[in-house]
Structures are given as C-alpha cells and as structure tokens.
Write a protein that holds these residues in place. Sequence first.
Motif, mmCIF file in Angstrom:
data_model
loop_
_atom_site.group_PDB
_atom_site.id
_atom_site.type_symbol
_atom_site.label_atom_id
_atom_site.label_comp_id
_atom_site.label_asym_id
_atom_site.label_seq_id
_atom_site.Cartn_x
_atom_site.Cartn_y
_atom_site.Cartn_z
ATOM 1 N N ILE A 52 0.899 -1.193 0.024
ATOM 2 C CA ILE A 52 0.069 0.060 -0.091
ATOM 3 C C ILE A 52 0.799 1.324 0.049
ATOM 4 O O ILE A 52 1.630 1.480 0.938
ATOM 5 C CB ILE A 52 -0.975 -0.225 1.172
ATOM 6 C CG1 ILE A 52 -1.987 -1.139 1.195
ATOM 7 C CG2 ILE A 52 -1.816 1.386 1.154
ATOM 8 C CD1 ILE A 52 -2.857 -1.043 0.030
ATOM 9 N N ARG A 71 -6.213 -2.870 -4.831
ATOM 10 C CA ARG A 71 -7.498 -2.670 -5.383
ATOM 11 C C ARG A 71 -7.910 -1.168 -6.199
ATOM 12 O O ARG A 71 -8.912 -0.720 -6.211
ATOM 13 C CB ARG A 71 -8.352 -2.777 -4.034
ATOM 14 C CG ARG A 71 -8.545 -3.858 -3.521
ATOM 15 C CD ARG A 71 -9.506 -4.303 -2.403
ATOM 16 N NE ARG A 71 -9.881 -5.731 -1.886
ATOM 17 C CZ ARG A 71 -8.986 -6.246 -1.075
ATOM 18 N NH1 ARG A 71 -7.954 -5.485 -0.602
ATOM 19 N NH2 ARG A 71 -9.276 -7.643 -0.900
ATOM 20 N N ARG A 73 -6.223 2.843 -7.059
ATOM 21 C CA ARG A 73 -5.886 4.162 -6.640
ATOM 22 C C ARG A 73 -7.092 5.264 -6.110
ATOM 23 O O ARG A 73 -7.997 5.062 -6.489
ATOM 24 C CB ARG A 73 -5.067 4.892 -7.798
ATOM 25 C CG ARG A 73 -4.560 6.046 -7.668
ATOM 26 C CD ARG A 73 -4.101 6.678 -8.930
ATOM 27 N NE ARG A 73 -3.547 8.093 -8.771
ATOM 28 C CZ ARG A 73 -2.140 8.369 -9.040
ATOM 29 N NH1 ARG A 73 -1.405 7.374 -9.357
ATOM 30 N NH2 ARG A 73 -1.908 9.589 -8.870
ATOM 31 N N ARG A 74 -6.646 5.774 -5.057
ATOM 32 C CA ARG A 74 -7.725 6.798 -4.640
ATOM 33 C C ARG A 74 -6.809 8.289 -4.222
ATOM 34 O O ARG A 74 -5.656 8.039 -3.828
ATOM 35 C CB ARG A 74 -8.135 6.152 -3.430
ATOM 36 C CG ARG A 74 -9.347 7.211 -2.845
ATOM 37 C CD ARG A 74 -10.068 6.618 -1.829
ATOM 38 N NE ARG A 74 -11.289 7.640 -1.493
ATOM 39 C CZ ARG A 74 -12.142 7.098 -0.409
ATOM 40 N NH1 ARG A 74 -12.096 6.145 0.200
ATOM 41 N NH2 ARG A 74 -13.059 8.206 -0.069
ATOM 42 N N ALA A 97 -8.740 -0.021 1.465
ATOM 43 C CA ALA A 97 -7.827 -0.592 0.518
ATOM 44 C C ALA A 97 -7.383 -1.960 0.958
ATOM 45 O O ALA A 97 -7.052 -2.928 0.042
ATOM 46 C CB ALA A 97 -6.548 0.391 0.154
#
Length: 284
Positions: A52, A71, A73-74, A97
């Motif tokens: 992460i 999972r 990108r944010r 995530a």
Amino acid sequence: MLALTAILLAAAPVRLDYRAAGTSCPDKAALAAAVRERLGYEPFTEGGDDVIEVVITSSGQALSARIVGKRGRRELASPTTDCTELFKALHLAVAIAIDPRAGLVSPPPEPLPAAPPAPKPPPPTPLTFHAGAGLLGAAGTGPQVTGGLSALAGLRYGLFQADVGGRVELPVGVQLEAARVTTQALAAEGAGCLAVSLARACLLFTLGGLRVQGPDVGTVLVLATAGTRLAADWQFSKLFIARAFFDLAAHLARTTVLYRGVTVWEMPPVMGTLGLALLLTSGG
C-alpha cells in the motif's frame, strides 16, 4: 467459497510505503496504528508481497494524498495545511484498500477526556476557646491612675470572637485634712469582636461597682461603661497567645464621691485602660 477467498485476501499482510515529507501529517507509525485500530488486527508486515503506497504532498496552502494498492488508486485533498481532517480520511481509505469491509464498521469511539478532579471542600471553620489573665493600668476609674488584674475567657469562630471576664483594680486614695478616702473598681466585662489576622476590634461593656472606704464611710457606687477595645493577639506557640489591648469607654452612670460634704472625686466622662494578658488556647 467466494466469501472465504475475500476474507483470506483481506487478512493477507501488506507492506506500508508511506511518504509525507514537508507536511505536518503524522508519521508512518501513527498511520499504521490508526489503520490497525480500525481493522482490529495487524495488517502490516515489512516482508509483505502486497504494497500500500501512501504519498502526501503539500502545494501552497493545500494538502493532497494518494493511496495506491492492489485494489486501485484513490486521491484525497484538503484545502488547508492542517492535516487533522485529511489524516482521518486517509487511515479510513487505507483500511478499505486492505479490507473493503472496514468501511462498514464504525471506528471505536475516542475516549472522553477524564473529568477534572472535584475541588476539595474547604476545611470546616474551627470553633476555638481561650482563657487567661493579665495586668492592666487604668485611668478614669478612681482619683488616680491605678493598676490591677484582669481575667477573661472567650470563643472564636472565623472572624467573630466573644469574650467575658472581669477586672479588679488596686485601691487609690485621696488624703483629706481629716482622713484618707479610697476607691476601688471591681467589674465584669463583655466584648464582641471582629478578628482579622492579629487585630481585634471590639464593642466593650462593663458593669460593676466602685467601692468607697474611709473613716465612718463604706459604700459601693455603680460603675457602668460602654466603649471600644482594640487588641492584638500573637500566638507564639501552639497553646499560648499574648494579647495587648487598649480600652476607651464612656461612663454611663457618672457620680461624685463625697466625704462629709467635701468632694473627694468626680467621675470623668471616659475611662481608659492599657493591658497585657497571657491566654491558653485550644486553636493551635
């Protein structure tokens, strides 16, 4: 089977890559602890295969954060350089995530600050007792200045003090052509005082008698006064107080002492007393 696979994937440990140089945001350990508290287990390990990546940058008066994981990108943003609100959203995004179920669970409530201890009640005001005796010098109770003895007892509660006592003065006389006539004052006293630190200011009342003696004469005249007493108390040990006092009082029943038609002494309007007493006290 699909649910079991999701749980196993969510529980797989990951490695946290965190960079927040040049910002006021908490460090990597603080972020890891916040995520751990939200998930309820330890999600991070230095040897994890999954990563992460969290990068926080500052631009002018704003902050932005990027979270990249398996999972997706944010992006998060804050319009100020204060990282408080951004950090709350950040550790929630990192937890999701890692485990999408984290968004469905409310974080544990923050502990309420401990209430300040209740102030201790002030100690109760003591009621103290004192009693003692002393010496005095008086003017205005006879034809000459005289000395005598005094005794008193009293109570004190806070700023208020009450005393009762008495005085016995030495006889003083006037020599006439035919005889010597003496007077002697004996009286009871009562005083109500305001006591502040060492000082005492009192209302003083005296009631007693003036004994007149001479050849072929022996009588007692009324001695009554009202006035003030100023005193100072010095408690020099746990049990003892030294008191100096000054009285100034008006005679309420003025009289004239006669002997065979000759004026021996005419009572003045006021009397004065100076004294020093030693008191035993219960207020050590």
